[in-house]
Design a protein around this motif. Structure first.
Motif, short mmCIF file in Angstrom:
data_model
loop_
_atom_site.label_atom_id
_atom_site.label_comp_id
_atom_site.label_asym_id
_atom_site.label_seq_id
_atom_site.Cartn_x
_atom_site.Cartn_y
_atom_site.Cartn_z
N UNK A 180 27.22 39.39 48.81
CA UNK A 180 27.48 40.81 49.07
C UNK A 180 28.60 41.32 48.16
N UNK A 181 29.71 40.60 48.14
CA UNK A 181 30.89 41.07 47.41
C UNK A 181 30.69 41.00 45.90
N UNK A 182 30.23 39.84 45.41
CA UNK A 182 30.08 39.68 43.96
C UNK A 182 28.98 40.61 43.45
N UNK A 183 27.87 40.70 44.18
CA UNK A 183 26.79 41.57 43.75
C UNK A 183 27.21 43.03 43.70
N UNK A 184 27.98 43.47 44.69
CA UNK A 184 28.45 44.85 44.69
C UNK A 184 29.35 45.12 43.48
N UNK A 185 30.29 44.21 43.23
CA UNK A 185 31.21 44.40 42.10
C UNK A 185 30.46 44.44 40.78
N UNK A 186 29.47 43.56 40.61
CA UNK A 186 28.75 43.51 39.34
C UNK A 186 27.92 44.76 39.09
N UNK A 191 35.13 51.10 35.19
CA UNK A 191 36.21 51.88 35.81
C UNK A 191 36.18 51.77 37.32
N UNK A 192 34.98 51.66 37.90
CA UNK A 192 34.87 51.51 39.35
C UNK A 192 35.37 50.13 39.80
N UNK A 193 35.07 49.10 39.02
CA UNK A 193 35.57 47.76 39.35
C UNK A 193 37.09 47.73 39.35
N UNK A 194 37.68 48.40 38.37
CA UNK A 194 39.14 48.44 38.30
C UNK A 194 39.75 49.08 39.54
N UNK A 195 38.99 49.95 40.17
CA UNK A 195 39.51 50.68 41.32
C UNK A 195 39.57 49.81 42.58
N UNK A 218 35.98 33.08 44.98
CA UNK A 218 35.75 34.52 44.89
C UNK A 218 36.84 35.21 44.09
N UNK A 219 38.09 34.82 44.33
CA UNK A 219 39.20 35.43 43.59
C UNK A 219 39.15 35.05 42.11
N UNK A 220 38.81 33.78 41.81
CA UNK A 220 38.71 33.37 40.40
C UNK A 220 37.56 34.10 39.71
N UNK A 221 36.43 34.22 40.40
CA UNK A 221 35.24 34.80 39.79
C UNK A 221 35.40 36.29 39.50
N UNK A 222 36.08 37.00 40.40
CA UNK A 222 36.15 38.46 40.28
C UNK A 222 37.52 38.97 39.83
N UNK A 223 38.57 38.15 39.99
CA UNK A 223 39.92 38.61 39.70
C UNK A 223 40.46 39.58 40.74
N UNK A 224 39.80 39.66 41.89
CA UNK A 224 40.21 40.58 42.96
C UNK A 224 40.69 39.75 44.14
#
Length: 491
Positions: A180-186, A191-195, A218-224
């Motif tokens: 859910x989380x990774x798919x949404x971010x991708x 600019x939306x990811x940065x937000x 999850x944190x390593x993969x997305x940086x969030x």
């Protein structure tokens, strides 16, 4: 317009899916920051829901925003939910702008109207920024709905218009939380990811240490960063935005059976929450595939398409079931649209909810209802005629009801009469949402329906207040508050 927006401390909660926990998060955070002495208010730019409320300024907003205002210890205001969409069919909906019904639109018409709606959204936002220190914003659905990205005012389009940081919530109880989380971010633009400044994982059951390897990945993969894992809170008595909790109690030890037909366009089903917390009541929603069981009390709920839902009752055997129920001494209550169905005729000459025409009602009250464009929106107080018990609630309806039945009202309001009671005292109807909210009124209605009086009736409003505090305390315990405060302060 965007260039002159006043800067305000704000945080937007978006979700990977509908019902991920956005409304609950904003509710809990409103109470959390109110408890810290902040002047905080909720905001939802665009809401699609059939659960609504009447605001203090006499407009209609989503029920969830009214609850969030309560969590912030405020009176609800139309600026807290400037666009409300109330579906009346699979393809059309009533559009409500800043508390007032505008017109019915299909999806294409509304998509074209969004730019105009955006002006209303930003005007409401501006007024709230002038009054509060912190605004907590709730998104709608998912920000990754690619087909709705153009002219978006519900999620990232709004966040970018006001330059607001975003937290993304996912419901682990559904399964597939990392997807859910990774798919949404991708699926978001750069600019939306940065937000997105943090993730929140909601409704977790079990030992969080077993989840930790996944959180690290999850944190390593997305940086969030993951700002918190919120535990599952059972039996949380907080009104839902629109989703209907169909957990059936089916407890044969409970002496009193209450059933509600699950109409296709059921609205304001929150009316029945006080009954669900009563330990004596076996409360059930009856859907299309469910057999209609015997009951002590049948409740006809509100509806956004009264004639179509009346036809649904007939098509699914409810006419015969209700007649049999009354013949054997059961009681019947209709609320709002359900009240209108109790009459002899339903008229929609202007086609406000569907094709123009008339439909026969159930015929238990000698009255007729005609739908009219002007919507009635009132917060009201009064007394039940059956027991002189105090009752308070709100009216949201488009119909005018008239006929001899109205000479025997169900409720005496401060300025007029409302509803009706049949001559045999077995059928009651009212326009009043919140009919069961006052414990005295609830006890009087249940006693009228045949349930013996008990020494103390559960107070749903008080239970909700306790659970809002429980939710706020849970968020404060399980969120990384220093990081959260830093995100809000940096904006």
């Amino acid at each position: 317009m965007d260039a002159v927006l006043k800067t305000c401390r704000a945080l937007m909660i978006q979700g990977t899916t509908s019902d991920a926990g956005k409304s609950i998060m904003v509710t809990g955070l409103c109470r959390l920051f109110a408890n810290r002495g902040q002047r905080v208010a909720p905001f939802k730019p665009q809401n699609m829901a059939l659960n609504s409320a009447v605001s203090a300024d006499g407009g209609e907003i989503g029920r969830a925003q009214a609850v969030q205002a309560r969590a912030a210890r405020l009176a609800p205001h139309t600026d807290m939910n400037p666009v409300l969409i109330k579906p009346a069919s699979d393809t059309g909906a009533q559009i409500i702008i800043q508390g007032r019904a505008l017109q019915n639109m299909d999806a294409v018409e509304y998509h074209q109207y969004k730019q105009t709606a955006k002006t209303a959204v930003l005007n409401s936002w501006q007024r709230l920024t002038d009054q509060y220190e912190l605004l907590l914003v709730e998104g709608a659905g998912s920000p990754a709905e690619i087909n709705l990205r153009e002219h978006d005012i519900a999620n990232m389009g709004f966040a970018e218009a006001v330059d607001c940081p975003v937290l993304l919530v996912a419901d682990i109880d559904r399964g597939g939380v990392f997807a859910q989380l990774v798919g949404t971010v991708q699926l978001l633009s750069p600019s939306e990811r940065e937000r997105i400044k943090g993730f929140i994982i909601n409704r977790f059951r079990g030992d969080v240490s077993l989840l930790q390897p996944g959180l690290d990945w999850l944190e390593r993969e997305t940086g969030i960063p993951v700002l918190g894992v919120i535990p599952y809170l059972p039996h949380l008595q907080i009104d839902a935005e629109d989703s209907l909790n169909r957990e059936q109690q089916c407890d044969t030890d409970r002496p009193f059976d209450v059933i509600v037909p699950l109409l296709p366009r059921i609205s304001n089903h929150t009316d029945f929450n006080p009954l669900r917390v009563d330990p004596r009541i076996n409360f059930r929603y009856i859907g299309t595939s469910d057999p209609i069981p015997p009951a002590d009390l049948i409740l006809l709920p509100g509806s956004k398409n009264v004639r179509a839902d009346r036809q649904w009752l007939s098509d699914h055997g409810w006419d015969a079931a209700i007649a049999r129920h009354l013949r054997y001494g059961g009681k019947l209550i209709g609320i709002c649209g359900g009240f209108q169905m109790l009459g002899e005729q339903l008229h929609d000459p202007q086609g406000l909810e569907g094709p123009p025409g008339s439909t026969a009602g159930l015929g238990y009250l000698p009255m007729e209802t005609t739908l009219e464009p002007a919507k009635q929106l009132h917060n009201v107080n009064g007394r039940l005629t059956i027991a002189d018990a105090p009752v308070s609630g709100y009216e949201i309806h488009m119909g005018h009801t008239h006929g001899p039945a109205c000479d025997s009202p169900a409720v005496i309001l401060d300025d007029r009469h409302d509803g009706a009671i049949s001559n045999d005292n077995n059928v009651m109807g009212t326009y009043l949402h919140g009919l069961f909210d006052d414990p005295q009124a609830c006890q009087a209605l249940l006693e009228w329906a045949g349930l013996a009086r008990q020494s103390e009736q559960p107070d749903y409003q008080q239970l909700q207040e306790v659970d809002i505090d429980r939710l706020a305390a849970t968020l404060e315990q399980h969120l990384d508050m220093p990081k959260l405060l830093t995100i809000i302060e940096r904006g």
